[in-house]
Scaffold this motif. Structure first.
Motif, PDB file in Angstrom:
ATOM      1  N   GLY A  62     -35.425   7.513 124.542  1.00 34.48           N
ATOM      2  CA  GLY A  62     -36.655   8.296 124.597  1.00 34.48           C
ATOM      3  C   GLY A  62     -37.248   8.460 123.216  1.00 34.48           C
ATOM      4  O   GLY A  62     -36.553   8.811 122.264  1.00 34.48           O
ATOM      5  N   HIS A  63     -38.549   8.176 123.114  1.00 33.22           N
ATOM      6  CA  HIS A  63     -39.268   8.268 121.841  1.00 33.22           C
ATOM      7  C   HIS A  63     -40.133   9.521 121.887  1.00 33.22           C
ATOM      8  O   HIS A  63     -41.208   9.520 122.491  1.00 33.22           O
ATOM      9  N   PRO A  64     -39.688  10.601 121.254  1.00 35.82           N
ATOM     10  CA  PRO A  64     -40.440  11.859 121.315  1.00 35.82           C
ATOM     11  C   PRO A  64     -41.735  11.790 120.511  1.00 35.82           C
ATOM     12  O   PRO A  64     -41.714  11.527 119.307  1.00 35.82           O
ATOM     13  N   LEU A  65     -42.830  12.004 121.191  1.00 34.15           N
ATOM     14  CA  LEU A  65     -44.155  12.059 120.564  1.00 34.15           C
ATOM     15  C   LEU A  65     -44.864  13.290 121.106  1.00 34.15           C
ATOM     16  O   LEU A  65     -44.581  13.744 122.211  1.00 34.15           O
ATOM     17  N   ASN A  66     -45.817  13.814 120.339  1.00 37.35           N
ATOM     18  CA  ASN A  66     -46.590  14.936 120.873  1.00 37.35           C
ATOM     19  C   ASN A  66     -47.661  14.398 121.828  1.00 37.35           C
ATOM     20  O   ASN A  66     -47.780  13.180 122.019  1.00 37.35           O
ATOM     21  N   LEU A  67     -48.428  15.275 122.415  1.00 32.93           N
ATOM     22  CA  LEU A  67     -49.409  14.842 123.416  1.00 32.93           C
ATOM     23  C   LEU A  67     -50.488  13.930 122.842  1.00 32.93           C
ATOM     24  O   LEU A  67     -51.110  13.167 123.567  1.00 32.93           O
ATOM     25  N   GLN A  68     -50.699  13.983 121.529  1.00 33.63           N
ATOM     26  CA  GLN A  68     -51.673  13.098 120.880  1.00 33.63           C
ATOM     27  C   GLN A  68     -51.050  11.758 120.483  1.00 33.63           C
ATOM     28  O   GLN A  68     -51.732  10.884 119.951  1.00 33.63           O
ATOM     29  N   GLY A  69     -49.739  11.598 120.696  1.00 33.71           N
ATOM     30  CA  GLY A  69     -49.068  10.350 120.375  1.00 33.71           C
ATOM     31  C   GLY A  69     -48.515  10.281 118.959  1.00 33.71           C
ATOM     32  O   GLY A  69     -48.089   9.224 118.500  1.00 33.71           O
ATOM     33  N   SER A  70     -48.490  11.410 118.270  1.00 32.86           N
ATOM     34  CA  SER A  70     -47.964  11.458 116.901  1.00 32.86           C
ATOM     35  C   SER A  70     -46.489  11.846 116.913  1.00 32.86           C
ATOM     36  O   SER A  70     -46.013  12.497 117.843  1.00 32.86           O
ATOM     37  N   PRO A  71     -45.754  11.473 115.854  1.00 37.12           N
ATOM     38  CA  PRO A  71     -44.341  11.842 115.767  1.00 37.12           C
ATOM     39  C   PRO A  71     -44.150  13.355 115.759  1.00 37.12           C
ATOM     40  O   PRO A  71     -45.022  14.106 115.344  1.00 37.12           O
ATOM     41  N   THR A  72     -42.984  13.776 116.236  1.00 38.13           N
ATOM     42  CA  THR A  72     -42.609  15.191 116.245  1.00 38.13           C
ATOM     43  C   THR A  72     -41.362  15.368 115.389  1.00 38.13           C
ATOM     44  O   THR A  72     -40.825  14.399 114.856  1.00 38.13           O
ATOM     45  N   ALA A  73     -40.884  16.589 115.295  1.00 42.17           N
ATOM     46  CA  ALA A  73     -39.657  16.860 114.549  1.00 42.17           C
ATOM     47  C   ALA A  73     -38.470  16.108 115.150  1.00 42.17           C
ATOM     48  O   ALA A  73     -37.523  15.769 114.446  1.00 42.17           O
ATOM     49  N   SER A  74     -38.506  15.827 116.440  1.00 42.72           N
ATOM     50  CA  SER A  74     -37.401  15.139 117.103  1.00 42.72           C
ATOM     51  C   SER A  74     -37.465  13.619 116.968  1.00 42.72           C
ATOM     52  O   SER A  74     -36.500  12.930 117.287  1.00 42.72           O
ATOM     53  N   THR A  75     -38.599  13.092 116.510  1.00 40.55           N
ATOM     54  CA  THR A  75     -38.760  11.641 116.423  1.00 40.55           C
ATOM     55  C   THR A  75     -37.738  11.021 115.478  1.00 40.55           C
ATOM     56  O   THR A  75     -37.107  10.013 115.811  1.00 40.55           O
ATOM     57  N   THR A  76     -37.554  11.602 114.305  1.00 39.62           N
ATOM     58  CA  THR A  76     -36.594  11.067 113.334  1.00 39.62           C
ATOM     59  C   THR A  76     -35.182  11.082 113.908  1.00 39.62           C
ATOM     60  O   THR A  76     -34.425  10.123 113.758  1.00 39.62           O
ATOM     61  N   ASP A  77     -34.823  12.154 114.598  1.00 39.03           N
ATOM     62  CA  ASP A  77     -33.495  12.260 115.200  1.00 39.03           C
ATOM     63  C   ASP A  77     -33.276  11.142 116.229  1.00 39.03           C
ATOM     64  O   ASP A  77     -32.225  10.490 116.244  1.00 39.03           O
ATOM     65  N   ALA A  78     -34.263  10.915 117.088  1.00 42.25           N
ATOM     66  CA  ALA A  78     -34.137   9.869 118.110  1.00 42.25           C
ATOM     67  C   ALA A  78     -34.050   8.483 117.468  1.00 42.25           C
ATOM     68  O   ALA A  78     -33.261   7.634 117.903  1.00 42.25           O
ATOM     69  N   ARG A  99     -42.967  11.558 126.503  1.00 43.67           N
ATOM     70  CA  ARG A  99     -43.796  12.762 126.591  1.00 43.67           C
ATOM     71  C   ARG A  99     -43.679  13.412 127.960  1.00 43.67           C
ATOM     72  O   ARG A  99     -43.789  12.745 128.985  1.00 43.67           O
ATOM     73  N   LEU A 100     -43.448  14.693 127.955  1.00 43.34           N
ATOM     74  CA  LEU A 100     -43.360  15.551 129.135  1.00 43.34           C
ATOM     75  C   LEU A 100     -42.176  15.237 130.047  1.00 43.34           C
ATOM     76  O   LEU A 100     -42.116  15.737 131.168  1.00 43.34           O
ATOM     77  N   SER A 101     -41.206  14.438 129.594  1.00 44.31           N
ATOM     78  CA  SER A 101     -40.076  14.109 130.462  1.00 44.31           C
ATOM     79  C   SER A 101     -39.243  15.349 130.799  1.00 44.31           C
ATOM     80  O   SER A 101     -38.834  15.528 131.948  1.00 44.31           O
ATOM     81  N   THR A 102     -39.021  16.230 129.833  1.00 43.46           N
ATOM     82  CA  THR A 102     -38.223  17.429 130.110  1.00 43.46           C
ATOM     83  C   THR A 102     -38.985  18.396 131.000  1.00 43.46           C
ATOM     84  O   THR A 102     -38.399  19.019 131.897  1.00 43.46           O
ATOM     85  N   VAL A 103     -40.289  18.495 130.804  1.00 38.71           N
ATOM     86  CA  VAL A 103     -41.114  19.353 131.672  1.00 38.71           C
ATOM     87  C   VAL A 103     -41.062  18.826 133.105  1.00 38.71           C
ATOM     88  O   VAL A 103     -40.860  19.592 134.052  1.00 38.71           O
ATOM     89  N   SER A 104     -41.199  17.518 133.271  1.00 38.33           N
ATOM     90  CA  SER A 104     -41.132  16.906 134.602  1.00 38.33           C
ATOM     91  C   SER A 104     -39.744  17.062 135.203  1.00 38.33           C
ATOM     92  O   SER A 104     -39.598  17.323 136.397  1.00 38.33           O
ATOM     93  N   ALA A 105     -38.716  16.907 134.377  1.00 39.35           N
ATOM     94  CA  ALA A 105     -37.340  17.057 134.857  1.00 39.35           C
ATOM     95  C   ALA A 105     -37.114  18.469 135.380  1.00 39.35           C
ATOM     96  O   ALA A 105     -36.520  18.659 136.452  1.00 39.35           O
ATOM     97  N   SER A 106     -37.571  19.455 134.635  1.00 34.57           N
ATOM     98  CA  SER A 106     -37.414  20.845 135.058  1.00 34.57           C
ATOM     99  C   SER A 106     -38.129  21.099 136.379  1.00 34.57           C
ATOM    100  O   SER A 106     -37.586  21.747 137.280  1.00 34.57           O
ATOM    101  N   ALA A 107     -39.340  20.566 136.512  1.00 31.11           N
ATOM    102  CA  ALA A 107     -40.092  20.731 137.764  1.00 31.11           C
ATOM    103  C   ALA A 107     -39.371  20.050 138.928  1.00 31.11           C
ATOM    104  O   ALA A 107     -39.282  20.619 140.025  1.00 31.11           O
ATOM    105  N   ASN A 108     -38.854  18.845 138.701  1.00 36.60           N
ATOM    106  CA  ASN A 108     -38.110  18.137 139.757  1.00 36.60           C
ATOM    107  C   ASN A 108     -36.907  18.951 140.219  1.00 36.60           C
ATOM    108  O   ASN A 108     -36.660  19.092 141.419  1.00 36.60           O
ATOM    109  N   LEU A 109     -36.157  19.468 139.256  1.00 35.38           N
ATOM    110  CA  LEU A 109     -34.965  20.236 139.600  1.00 35.38           C
ATOM    111  C   LEU A 109     -35.324  21.529 140.319  1.00 35.38           C
ATOM    112  O   LEU A 109     -34.670  21.923 141.289  1.00 35.38           O
ATOM    113  N   ARG A 110     -36.383  22.195 139.857  1.00 33.75           N
ATOM    114  CA  ARG A 110     -36.844  23.421 140.514  1.00 33.75           C
ATOM    115  C   ARG A 110     -37.259  23.115 141.956  1.00 33.75           C
ATOM    116  O   ARG A 110     -36.948  23.874 142.874  1.00 33.75           O
ATOM    117  N   ASN A 111     -37.934  21.972 142.163  1.00 40.91           N
ATOM    118  CA  ASN A 111     -38.352  21.575 143.514  1.00 40.91           C
ATOM    119  C   ASN A 111     -37.164  21.267 144.420  1.00 40.91           C
ATOM    120  O   ASN A 111     -37.294  21.303 145.640  1.00 40.91           O
TER     121      ASN A 111
END
Length: 171
Positions: A62-78, A99-111
């Motif tokens: 997973g390549h962490p990017l913000n919603l605008q497609g720019s690197p985030t603090a987690s990008t270097t770690d990944a 992008r949004l994989s964890t948000v989607s994962a949480s929604a899937n699990l909640r569903n």
């Protein structure tokens, strides 16, 4: 669609989620959660040990990017994780937008009736499955290999300030 099992990895600071496809590359299934260890190399070895019974065509990190497609603090770690993984594995590695994989994962699990409290155990592997589903969908629908080859990235100069060694120090 190319035949072969794919592994997806959702790199987190505390946990690493793993998901894998079937041999046909059609289904993405959450597989396991591996806890981060003290060193980057030990964490990568732990992931490789968890999947040692399988052969993979490719690994999607997973390549962490913000919603605008720019690197985030987690990008270097990944990226550090992906480069360390490349040092210990011969399987081609591709960085896939997460992008949004964890948000989607949480929604899937909640569903599926899994409470927020109980999601902690499986959310990382569910996020990895979402990364994998996205990659498989791109290949199936657009007839192209998903993400970008790790060869297209520069190795980060240093690991995050968490005290972990950089991928260069492992090599």
């Amino acid at each position: 669609m190319r035949s072969g099992r794919r592994l997806a990895i959702d790199v987190g600071r505390a946990r690493i989620g793993l998901a894998m496809s079937d041999q046909a590359g059609l289904l993405a299934t959450p597989f396991s959660t591996v806890y981060r260890l003290e060193s980057l190399e030990a964490s990568v070895k732990s992931v490789l040990e968890a999947v040692s019974d399988y052969y993979f065509l490719e690994i999607y990190v997973g390549h962490p990017l913000n919603l605008q497609g720019s690197p985030t603090a987690s990008t270097t770690d990944a990226l550090n994780f992906a480069f360390a993984l490349r040092n210990l594995s011969d399987v081609p590695i591709r960085m896939v937008d997460e992008r949004l994989s964890t948000v989607s994962a949480s929604a899937n699990l909640r569903n599926h009736g899994i409470s927020s409290k109980n999601q902690r155990k499986v959310i990382d592997q569910e996020a990895a499955a979402i990364i994998l589903e996205g990659g498989l969908s791109i290949e199936r629908n657009q007839q192209r290999i998903p993400g970008r080859s790790l060869d297209e990235f520069e190795r980060p100069a240093a690991a995050q300030s968490s005290g972990e060694e950089s991928a260069e120090e492992i090599a």
